[in-house]
Design an enzyme around this catalytic site. Structure first.
Site, short mmCIF file in Angstrom:
data_model
loop_
_atom_site.label_atom_id
_atom_site.label_comp_id
_atom_site.label_asym_id
_atom_site.label_seq_id
_atom_site.Cartn_x
_atom_site.Cartn_y
_atom_site.Cartn_z
CG HIS A 125 -4.10 -3.93 -2.38
ND1 HIS A 125 -4.92 -2.87 -2.70
CD2 HIS A 125 -2.86 -3.59 -2.83
CE1 HIS A 125 -4.23 -1.92 -3.29
NE2 HIS A 125 -2.97 -2.33 -3.39
CD GLU B 242 2.65 -0.79 -4.43
OE1 GLU B 242 3.47 -1.46 -5.13
OE2 GLU B 242 1.49 -0.55 -4.79
#
Length: 302
Positions: free
Chosen positions: A61, A143
């Site tokens: 990201h 994550e």
């Protein structure tokens, strides 16, 4: 035994076998059966490879607000942390590069459910024809879980960082969170289902893009290529929105096209680098200023 029809068939193919003994006929038929089986298997494998996506692309990201406001981690859950303006710009630029690479081919985006990866996907997709793109949320590439909220006190952060370095990112477990090994297990489960999806590829996607997180990108590569944990520990994180490209080879395996940044092996030892991978060797990062290393007892000699 060679049946009469089989014998007639063999003689029609190989006239010199007329009058041959049953043993010779049987051996010839077995060799012909083996050839036909292997040829059909090769054709099936070739058709399977032709269906598979041409590329797997991993993208971390864009830059989040944590880069300049780390204290936000103590009040905002990790899954709700957004990109900052630079992160959105990074994603848009990466989207333009991806479009140049993928052209007008059908592309599937598999996206972590975290806000910053969802925002990254939306910025990436701006450069694509909406008719050629579809997205699926994939929770298994989220994550590493670090706990519900994080203690951002500098002393606590320093202690956590040094302990993580001491134990190794793969083995260190966050309080109320995951270890790197836990994240690897779910990444490995995702790899298995992704392999099945690539082989079947019902939507005829030519590219699959994973919009995920830095640690998951490295765990994905370590799992797919069966790299040892020692080499994983040497891998540096990828830059925000850096495309990591794997291209399909004629044998049906994906080959890494993007160079990896890795720490130099410790003097006198360390895990050897895998063959066939482009590496950029860098010196290990020094401790961050103002954070003294932990005084931990070294493990006993083996």
């Amino acid at each position: 035994p060679v049946f009469q029809n089989d014998q007639k068939f063999l003689v029609s193919l190989f006239p010199h076998l007329r009058g041959a003994s049953p043993a010779v006929m049987e051996e010839t038929l077995q060799r012909l059966d083996t050839y036909i089986y292997e040829r059909q298997a090769a054709i099936k494998q070739k058709q399977l490879i032709a269906r598979m996506p041409k590329r797997l692309i991993l993208i971390k990201h864009g830059q989040s607000i944590v880069s300049h406001s780390p204290e936000v981690c103590s009040t905002v859950p990790d899954n709700q942390i957004p990109l900052d303006e630079s992160g959105v710009a990074q994603a848009r630029e990466a989207g333009r590069k991806l479009r140049e690479l993928c052209g007008n081919e059908k592309t599937l985006f598999l996206v972590s459910p975290f806000l910053r990866t969802q925002q990254t996907y939306r910025a990436l997709a701006e450069s694509f024809d909406p008719a050629m793109v579809h997205m699926q949320e994939e929770p298994r590439i989220r994550e590493q879980e670090c706990g519900n909220l994080q203690n951002t006190d500098p002393t606590a952060v320093g202690t956590t960082e040094h302990l993580r370095t001491y134990c190794g990112p793969f083995y260190f477990r966050f309080s109320s969170g995951e270890s790197g090994g836990d994240a690897f297990d779910r990444t490995a489960a995702f790899l298995e289902s992704l392999g099945r999806q690539c082989r079947k590829n019902p939507a005829a996607d030519r590219n699959i893009v994973l919009v995920t997180h830095g640690l998951i990108c490295r765990l994905f590569l370590a799992g797919y290529f069966h790299w040892p944990v020692g080499f994983f520990h040497r891998m540096r994180d990828f830059d925000p929105c850096q495309p990591v490209v794997l291209e399909l080879a004629p044998d049906g395996r994906y080959q890494l096209q993007t160079p990896l940044r890795v720490d130099r092996a410790p003097h006198g030892g360390g895990t050897e680098s895998p063959a066939g991978v482009l590496l950029e060797m860098v010196d290990p990062e020094p401790p961050r200023p103002g954070r003294s290393p932990l005084r931990l007892r070294a493990p006993p000699p083996s």
